[in-house]
Design a protein around this motif. Structure first.
Motif, PDB file in Angstrom:
ATOM      1  N   ALA A   1       0.833  -1.205   0.000  1.00  0.00           N
ATOM      2  CA  ALA A   1       0.000   0.000   0.000  1.00  0.00           C
ATOM      3  C   ALA A   1       0.867   1.254   0.000  1.00  0.00           C
ATOM      4  O   ALA A   1       0.572   2.215  -0.721  1.00  0.00           O
ATOM      5  N   THR A   2       1.940   1.248   0.767  1.00  0.00           N
ATOM      6  CA  THR A   2       2.822   2.415   0.820  1.00  0.00           C
ATOM      7  C   THR A   2       3.456   2.689  -0.536  1.00  0.00           C
ATOM      8  O   THR A   2       3.472   3.834  -0.996  1.00  0.00           O
ATOM      9  N   GLU A   3       3.956   1.648  -1.193  1.00  0.00           N
ATOM     10  CA  GLU A   3       4.581   1.831  -2.508  1.00  0.00           C
ATOM     11  C   GLU A   3       3.560   2.352  -3.517  1.00  0.00           C
ATOM     12  O   GLU A   3       3.821   3.301  -4.261  1.00  0.00           O
ATOM     13  N   TYR A   4       2.387   1.743  -3.549  1.00  0.00           N
ATOM     14  CA  TYR A   4       1.348   2.146  -4.502  1.00  0.00           C
ATOM     15  C   TYR A   4       0.889   3.586  -4.259  1.00  0.00           C
ATOM     16  O   TYR A   4       0.810   4.399  -5.182  1.00  0.00           O
ATOM     17  N   LYS A   5       0.580   3.910  -3.018  1.00  0.00           N
ATOM     18  CA  LYS A   5       0.027   5.241  -2.744  1.00  0.00           C
ATOM     19  C   LYS A   5       1.079   6.338  -2.870  1.00  0.00           C
ATOM     20  O   LYS A   5       0.780   7.417  -3.380  1.00  0.00           O
ATOM     21  N   SER A   6       2.316   6.084  -2.448  1.00  0.00           N
ATOM     22  CA  SER A   6       3.355   7.117  -2.599  1.00  0.00           C
ATOM     23  C   SER A   6       3.687   7.338  -4.074  1.00  0.00           C
ATOM     24  O   SER A   6       3.908   8.472  -4.502  1.00  0.00           O
ATOM     25  N   THR A   7       3.701   6.271  -4.863  1.00  0.00           N
ATOM     26  CA  THR A   7       3.914   6.405  -6.309  1.00  0.00           C
ATOM     27  C   THR A   7       2.768   7.175  -6.953  1.00  0.00           C
ATOM     28  O   THR A   7       2.985   8.042  -7.810  1.00  0.00           O
ATOM     29  N   SER A   8       1.545   6.894  -6.521  1.00  0.00           N
ATOM     30  CA  SER A   8       0.380   7.609  -7.056  1.00  0.00           C
ATOM     31  C   SER A   8       0.450   9.094  -6.709  1.00  0.00           C
ATOM     32  O   SER A   8       0.122   9.950  -7.539  1.00  0.00           O
ATOM     33  N   ARG A   9       0.891   9.407  -5.496  1.00  0.00           N
ATOM     34  CA  ARG A   9       1.039  10.816  -5.128  1.00  0.00           C
ATOM     35  C   ARG A   9       2.141  11.482  -5.951  1.00  0.00           C
ATOM     36  O   ARG A   9       1.997  12.634  -6.384  1.00  0.00           O
ATOM     37  N   GLN A  10       3.228  10.751  -6.209  1.00  0.00           N
ATOM     38  CA  GLN A  10       4.292  11.317  -7.043  1.00  0.00           C
ATOM     39  C   GLN A  10       3.769  11.601  -8.451  1.00  0.00           C
ATOM     40  O   GLN A  10       4.131  12.612  -9.051  1.00  0.00           O
ATOM     41  N   ASN A  11       2.917  10.730  -8.965  1.00  0.00           N
ATOM     42  CA  ASN A  11       2.315  10.967 -10.285  1.00  0.00           C
ATOM     43  C   ASN A  11       1.481  12.248 -10.293  1.00  0.00           C
ATOM     44  O   ASN A  11       1.465  12.982 -11.284  1.00  0.00           O
ATOM     45  N   ILE A  12       0.798  12.518  -9.197  1.00  0.00           N
ATOM     46  CA  ILE A  12       0.016  13.757  -9.081  1.00  0.00           C
ATOM     47  C   ILE A  12       0.965  14.960  -9.086  1.00  0.00           C
ATOM     48  O   ILE A  12       0.717  15.957  -9.771  1.00  0.00           O
ATOM     49  N   ILE A  13       2.046  14.855  -8.359  1.00  0.00           N
ATOM     50  CA  ILE A  13       3.055  15.922  -8.332  1.00  0.00           C
ATOM     51  C   ILE A  13       3.643  16.121  -9.723  1.00  0.00           C
ATOM     52  O   ILE A  13       3.830  17.256 -10.176  1.00  0.00           O
ATOM     53  N   ASP A  14       3.901  15.024 -10.412  1.00  0.00           N
ATOM     54  CA  ASP A  14       4.463  15.101 -11.770  1.00  0.00           C
ATOM     55  C   ASP A  14       3.509  15.801 -12.743  1.00  0.00           C
ATOM     56  O   ASP A  14       3.944  16.300 -13.782  1.00  0.00           O
ATOM     57  N   GLN A  15       2.215  15.848 -12.412  1.00  0.00           N
ATOM     58  CA  GLN A  15       1.228  16.556 -13.232  1.00  0.00           C
ATOM     59  C   GLN A  15       1.207  18.056 -12.920  1.00  0.00           C
ATOM     60  O   GLN A  15       0.433  18.802 -13.510  1.00  0.00           O
TER      61      GLN A  15
END
Length: 152
Positions: free
Chosen positions: A104-118
């Motif tokens: 869950a940590t890997e998935y959610k932190s990666t998803s948040r990074q994708n939001i930042i990348d946007q």
């Protein structure tokens, strides 16, 4: 579009699944959980709906929702969130088939990074599990209690 964002979790954060959890005698029976997600019967936590509506109506923050649910249930989850009163979010992020095996940590932190990348700046993260906001890119963290289960 405001580039400041707040990220919310779904289960036991925005949506209350206690009827299903208690109905399964606090167990986890996958076919029953699938039926529950498809039913779109989870309700809002009144205090979270009030907080969400405040963020949505009174601030310029963009709202993102990240769930551990897979993409197979993304449309059902969107409809359930909207029926429970949650609207005007930028995106509901659901796990891809490749991400199902991630923590869950890997998935959610990666998803948040994708939001930042946007181009968004995440200023806050709200969830019922430590893993909802762990791993960085979360801003201020609001950890809600969950007396039913723990996810790493």
């Amino acid at each position: 579009i405001n580039t400041q964002a707040i990220v919310f979790d779904v289960d036991e954060t925005l949506l209350d699944n206690s009827a299903e959890i208690i109905g399964e005698d606090f167990g986890q029976y996958w076919p029953a959980w699938q039926d529950w997600m498809i039913s779109e019967n989870a309700t809002a936590f009144p205090a979270m709906l009030k907080f969400y509506n405040y963020i949505e109506q009174k601030t310029d923050f963009s709202i993102f929702i990240i769930t551990g649910r897979s993409q197979d249930y993304c449309d059902y989850t969107t409809k359930n969130l909207e029926a429970a009163g949650y609207s005007n979010f930028q995106n509901l992020v659901c796990r891809t088939k490749e991400q199902i095996s991630w923590s869950a940590t890997e998935y959610k932190s990666t998803s948040r990074q994708n939001i930042i990348d946007q181009g968004y700046d995440i200023i806050g993260c709200v969830g019922d599990q430590i893993s909802d906001c762990a791993g960085g890119n979360a801003g201020y963290i609001m950890k809600l209690p969950n007396y039913f289960y723990y996810v790493e």
